[in-house]
Design an enzyme around this catalytic site. Structure first.
Site, mmCIF file in Angstrom:
data_model
loop_
_atom_site.group_PDB
_atom_site.id
_atom_site.type_symbol
_atom_site.label_atom_id
_atom_site.label_comp_id
_atom_site.label_asym_id
_atom_site.label_seq_id
_atom_site.Cartn_x
_atom_site.Cartn_y
_atom_site.Cartn_z
ATOM 1 N N SER A 225 41.941 40.648 43.754
ATOM 2 C CA SER A 225 42.360 40.275 42.405
ATOM 3 C C SER A 225 43.560 41.124 41.974
ATOM 4 O O SER A 225 44.592 41.081 42.638
ATOM 5 C CB SER A 225 41.161 40.398 41.457
ATOM 6 O OG SER A 225 41.421 39.706 40.260
ATOM 7 N N ASP B 25 36.910 29.598 42.626
ATOM 8 C CA ASP B 25 37.235 30.811 41.869
ATOM 9 C C ASP B 25 37.427 30.451 40.395
ATOM 10 O O ASP B 25 38.283 29.630 40.045
ATOM 11 C CB ASP B 25 38.511 31.449 42.433
ATOM 12 C CG ASP B 25 38.753 32.853 41.894
ATOM 13 O OD1 ASP B 25 38.747 33.016 40.654
ATOM 14 O OD2 ASP B 25 38.934 33.765 42.703
ATOM 15 N N HIS C 120 34.941 34.278 42.514
ATOM 16 C CA HIS C 120 35.794 35.469 42.452
ATOM 17 C C HIS C 120 35.014 36.764 42.712
ATOM 18 O O HIS C 120 35.584 37.849 42.686
ATOM 19 C CB HIS C 120 36.438 35.530 41.053
ATOM 20 C CG HIS C 120 37.644 36.409 40.950
ATOM 21 N ND1 HIS C 120 38.849 36.092 41.536
ATOM 22 C CD2 HIS C 120 37.850 37.613 40.330
ATOM 23 C CE1 HIS C 120 39.740 37.043 41.284
ATOM 24 N NE2 HIS C 120 39.156 37.984 40.561
#
Lengths: 277, 277
Positions: free
Chosen positions: A146, A222, A254
């Site tokens: 991320s 996600d 995610h």
């Protein structure tokens, strides 16, 4: 250096250490896994940069990386995601300030004195690791999740020759064009968007690319995919003809369940580069 | 049943569910990993019982069990360690009350109405799992860590035929003779120590043993080893000639770094029993 904890894990040692950061002007905590081989001499190093809200600890306990690092005989360092502590600025939002350093050197108030995560990862922590631990700094690779995927990609492209390979799990891939990015780049770097481009991996990919192998995984489910904008990075990779593997993983989200599922692949990918020649 | 969360992991699904427990007279939360094979039909089940202070979540995110369960095509259930919620008794100490059910049916106030973790694990949750999920209840094995190792060993020996194999990481192995045990057994079961013996795996090993394979791992540097008393269980196993593997792992402590290091061995050990015949 203060040793916060050391636990035996997978034949090696998972340590947590605290040191003074010259870049961030505060004490910083990081995790370091050293495999058994480090008892006999320097080992290669994989950087794992974490995402928003994380400390050094999240990936260290949830990503399941140590087992594969042990198998490959490589060290993994888990830095924190921002400066912290007394006198360090913060914001109420989860995505700005402490836990959200975004791997840049802040030029704007109130962030400027401490929020220098770019220098911390690029200069400060490497120097410290080299001095204190049996690590072969000529063999480094970098990955992240991320916001940490964003950090890994931008550092790898901006520091040619430093990292032999780069990978990312669900990276923030085009922060100059998404709300995960524009908000933070404006806060840390100011209103002049020209200064932001150096911190956008899709822009860097178009301009420079990466001299080595690249691996990206993104979950098809996600929940933040609109903020990540992986399509911008995929487009830039394709236009540049950058050697890369870009995977959309069906049904994954995610979370660290996604990261841990594909960690074995990522560590094996980096080990191949780290042990080449 | 309420679905709290579902995340894709290692080709399967890591779910968290909440249901009403008839044994504990409250809602209970548990984690359940179902491998990809569960989409086609019932799969074997491994129970993972957690230790003091844990909820359903700790092992689910830190033990690294799902990858091996996925490889073997078996489900893993992660129950909570006690009843919780409004009206459920608690104690200020970390090792009594909520988070410390000790896998017994409490007969004493204030614990008696809710603290029936034995029945919850032996009857209530199995019935629920059988009704709601594609699990082959004729193929079950059980493991646990610390207080959960105690639960796994005592349940396995007390319910012959239920579990094909049993294993434990650093189990509380002789609770009638240690402060991790005497305090809780007195609180939950009262002053009559005769009632405690059914919840001491060293005593049960002497009296009954287990009709199947047994695997125990304990870290040589476990900081709680004096409270665990593994020597009592090792003695009982030896005297009974119980088929077992008992390992002291050099340098490991009581943490999840220890558990995750040897999780692959434990899941493979159970898979062999679960797929026999």
């Amino acid at each position: 250096m203060e040793t916060v904890s050391e636990n035996r894990a997978f034949g090696g040692v998972q340590g947590v250490y605290k040191h003074h950061s010259h870049s961030c002007h505060c004490d910083m905590t990081f995790g370091l896994f050293l495999p058994e081989e480090a008892r006999d001499g320097p080992v290669p190093l994989l950087w794992y940069l974490s995402g928003l809200t994380c400390t050094h600890e999240n990936a260290m306990v949830k990503a399941g990386a140590q087992q594969w690092a042990a198998e490959q005989g490589i060290a993994i360092v888990f830095p924190d995601t921002s400066p912290r502590g007394e006198g360090v600025a913060d914001d109420e939002a989860y995505d700005l300030g402490q836990g959200a350093g975004f791997y840049v050197n802040a030029t704007q108030k109130p962030w400027a004195p401490h929020f220098n995560m770019w220098d911390y990862i690029a200069e400060d922590l490497p120097s410290f690791l080299q001095e204190e631990f049996p690590i072969d700094m000529s063999r480094q690779s970098i990955c992240g999740h991320s916001m940490g995927g964003h950090g890994a990609l931008t550092l790898a492209m901006a520091l040619p020759g430093r990292f032999r390979s780069v990978s990312a799990f669900a990276p923030i891939a085009n922060p100059t064009a998404a709300e995960w990015g524009r908000k933070q780049l404006r806060a840390y770097l100011g209103d002049d968007e020209a200064a932001w481009a150096a911190h956008d991996s899709s822009v860097l990919m178009r301009d420079k690319g990466f001299d080595g192998p690249l691996l990206i995984d993104v979950g098809s489910d996600d929940q933040f995919i609109d903020l990540l904008r992986p399509e911008a990075l995929a487009g830039a990779i394709t236009e540049r003809r950058q050697p890369a593997t870009f995977r959309l993983q069906k049904g994954y989200d995610h979370s660290y369940f996604f990261v841990s599922t594909f960690m074995e692949d990522h560590v094996a990918f980096h080990a191949e580069a780290l042990y080449a020649d």
